[in-house]
Scaffold this active site. Sequence first.
Site, short mmCIF file in Angstrom:
data_model
loop_
_atom_site.label_atom_id
_atom_site.label_comp_id
_atom_site.label_asym_id
_atom_site.label_seq_id
_atom_site.Cartn_x
_atom_site.Cartn_y
_atom_site.Cartn_z
N ASP A 1 0.85 -1.19 0.00
CA ASP A 1 0.00 0.00 0.00
C ASP A 1 0.89 1.24 0.00
O ASP A 1 1.73 1.41 0.89
CB ASP A 1 -0.89 -0.02 1.25
N ASP B 1 -3.34 2.59 -5.88
CA ASP B 1 -2.26 2.69 -4.90
C ASP B 1 -2.02 1.43 -4.08
O ASP B 1 -1.28 1.47 -3.10
CB ASP B 1 -2.53 3.86 -3.96
N GLU B 2 -2.61 0.30 -4.46
CA GLU B 2 -2.38 -0.91 -3.68
C GLU B 2 -2.45 -2.16 -4.56
O GLU B 2 -3.18 -2.20 -5.55
CB GLU B 2 -3.37 -1.03 -2.53
#
Length: 393
Positions: A12, A127-128
């Site tokens: 993350d 974003d992950e």
Amino acid sequence: MSSSARRIAHLDMDAFYASVELLRYPDLRGQAVVIGGGRNAVPEDLPDGTRRYARLRDYAGRGVVTTSTYEARALGVFSAMGMMKAAKLAPDAILLPTDFDAYRRYSGLFKAAVRSFTEQIEDRGIDEIYIDLTDIDGEARDVAARIKAAVNAATGLTCSICVAPNKLLAKIGSELDKPDGLTILTPADIPTRIWPLAARKVNGIGPKAAEKLAAIGIETVGQLAEADIALLQAHFGRNYASWLAEVANGRDERQVVVSSEPKSMSRETTFERDLHPRGDRPVLSEQFTRLCMRVAEDLRRKGYVGRTVGIKLRFDDFHTVTRDLTLTAHTADGATIRHGATECLKRIPLERRIRLLGVRVSALIPAADQGDDPAPVQEELRFDAEPDSPVFR
């Protein structure tokens, strides 16, 4: 393969949008910064070489916070919070506009860095990602450290990563040591690191479920693990109760899904409080449009168009309803998706407060294969602006 033999990582990026902005404005490091402003929030370059930044106290409108730096979070400002509420909590915070083109560029950079280690990656958003490290040689901590270093070298940004036996623990673990965290979890760590956590820290237990658990004396994951299954079934039903018991004990057999041809793309949000279809219409409108635009951005970024638009509503009594609509042509246009989602919405009686709202586009094909599908029709973006509309009863 048993879950204990697997090594699943969840990576993350730390305060991703805000961190990208700090690369552009390094003088803001260490300050409370909120991302989510419009054109009025663009920094002004002054003749003396300095910049003038907008302040959150000067914001007026119905927008929501996209993200914030950790310094702003310490003041109580978090993503999806209404800007006006955030301004009361942190009036002196710097306000910056969103720049999704930049965020997508850095997203591609960090994912490419991870793919230099393995292609066994499940993309969970901008974003992950989940990473299956089972077949990569080396100690888990060493492999994770090398991945973090590669991401930093490619982007200048930090990330937090957890390696665990399954996706559930990896997801929880990546939050434990933020920012710039490196966490290793084993089944032996569950009593000491997972059970003391609040139940809401488990992905899938939202604010309302956490409230219901607290009402029956269950506030931590450990208390949930010890709870009588009959008690859980009485309050949550058989299926959800069974899932609660499994996750509380750290059990999760889901695989890392590596697919080059997604079947659908979706975005959803759980509100901080249950929203009334009529009384909270402006907030719902903002969030509904935002979800449609985010799905459209995901489609364009990944090179797909879809033909079936769907929505998902979860009400304050946990009843979940979905509706779908097949369009006349494939699209990745946000306005067209918004129009189709609104048509789906009109087929649902809105008689209770809403706790979750989601938008999905399915029946995907690569955009290059779209052929002679007619161009999308541009529609006005609104969330039932007519006060007497039958959508709101």
